[in-house]
Design a protein around this motif. Structure first.
Motif, PDB file in Angstrom:
ATOM      1  N   HIS A  92       0.831  -1.194   0.000  1.00 14.32           N
ATOM      2  CA  HIS A  92       0.000   0.000   0.000  1.00 14.32           C
ATOM      3  C   HIS A  92       0.872   1.252   0.000  1.00 14.32           C
ATOM      4  CE1 HIS A  92      -3.937  -1.771   0.303  1.00 14.32           C
ATOM      5  NE2 HIS A  92      -3.460  -2.643   1.183  1.00 14.32           N
ATOM      6  N   ARG A  93       0.303   2.337  -0.491  1.00 13.88           N
ATOM      7  CA  ARG A  93       1.023   3.599  -0.554  1.00 13.88           C
ATOM      8  C   ARG A  93       0.285   4.644   0.281  1.00 13.88           C
ATOM      9  NH1 ARG A  93       2.376   4.753  -6.712  1.00 13.88           N
ATOM     10  NH2 ARG A  93       3.645   6.389  -5.756  1.00 13.88           N
ATOM     11  N   HIS A  94       1.076   5.546   0.875  1.00 14.26           N
ATOM     12  CA  HIS A  94       0.538   6.560   1.775  1.00 14.26           C
ATOM     13  C   HIS A  94       1.114   7.926   1.405  1.00 14.26           C
ATOM     14  CE1 HIS A  94      -0.525   3.015   4.109  1.00 14.26           C
ATOM     15  NE2 HIS A  94       0.748   2.685   4.120  1.00 14.26           N
ATOM     16  N   PHE A  95       0.270   8.958   1.520  1.00 15.36           N
ATOM     17  CA  PHE A  95       0.676  10.304   1.139  1.00 15.36           C
ATOM     18  C   PHE A  95       0.188  11.308   2.174  1.00 15.36           C
ATOM     19  CE2 PHE A  95      -0.189   7.748  -2.580  1.00 15.36           C
ATOM     20  CZ  PHE A  95       0.910   7.956  -3.398  1.00 15.36           C
ATOM     21  N   ILE A  96       0.930  12.417   2.280  1.00 11.17           N
ATOM     22  CA  ILE A  96       0.444  13.571   3.013  1.00 11.17           C
ATOM     23  C   ILE A  96       0.410  14.734   2.024  1.00 11.17           C
ATOM     24  CG2 ILE A  96       1.198  12.809   5.295  1.00 11.17           C
ATOM     25  CD1 ILE A  96       3.618  14.659   5.059  1.00 11.17           C
TER      26      ILE A  96
END
Length: 191
Positions: free
Chosen positions: A5-9
């Motif tokens: 999974h990928r996560h961003f702010i």
């Protein structure tokens, strides 16, 4: 093979919806996908309304989203510019919980953290808020673990100080610092 999974702010700018698809056909709204080429199945964790700015978390992992928004008691901190000079007794009301409207019913907010703060060093907003001739303003910090629809705006109005500007500066341990307006950064984990 397990898909990672990928996560961003992101520093969500004023005037953008916290979504990727516009369900309204009448008005064209600015969407998050205009800021970055996010992978398929990316979702915003919680929302900031179109007039709000600041830290928004995005992920491709629904379990992480669910934990942060509903089960994790994760703190969300906001800097809020309000109309008028707010006094300590109004801050105490906010801390204890105030009655707001939610889903057509009265709702008393959970106790939260709140304090008067100095004017924060934030980027100027794209749309001018107002000028001094309209009277004084104050800045406060509000930290919640819940997130009802437009809750912070409703809370400040309930104590007689409508919100003029709202910026989320922290979700859990993740802070807005060092991001420019509209900037997206991929990170390893959100929790």
């Amino acid at each position: 093979m397990i898909k990672k999974h990928r996560h961003f702010i992101i520093y969500k700018p004023y005037g953008f919806l916290s979504q990727f698809v516009n369900n309204q056909t009448k008005r064209k709204k600015k969407l998050l996908g205009e800021l970055y080429n996010f992978p398929d199945k990316t979702m915003a964790i919680g929302r900031l309304d179109v007039k709000s700015e600041g830290l928004l978390l995005l992920t491709t992992d629904g379990k992480v989203s669910d934990f942060i928004t509903t089960r994790g008691n994760v703190e969300k901190e906001y800097y809020v510019q309000v109309n008028g000079e707010i006094i300590p007794s109004k801050i105490e009301e906010l801390k204890k919980g105030v009655e707001i409207g939610f889903d057509g019913k009265k709702y008393t907010t959970k106790p939260c953290k709140a304090s008067i703060i100095k004017t924060p060093n934030l980027p100027k907003r794209a749309q001018k808020i107002r000028d001094e001739r309209h009277g004084p303003t104050s800045w406060i910090s509000i930290t919640l673990t819940e997130g009802k629809f437009r809750q912070v705006r409703k809370m400040t109005s309930a104590v007689g100080h409508p919100t003029l500007r709202l910026i989320r500066v922290r979700v859990g341990a993740i802070k807005l610092e060092k991001l420019n307006v509209g900037e997206v950064k991929e990170i390893e984990t959100l929790v």
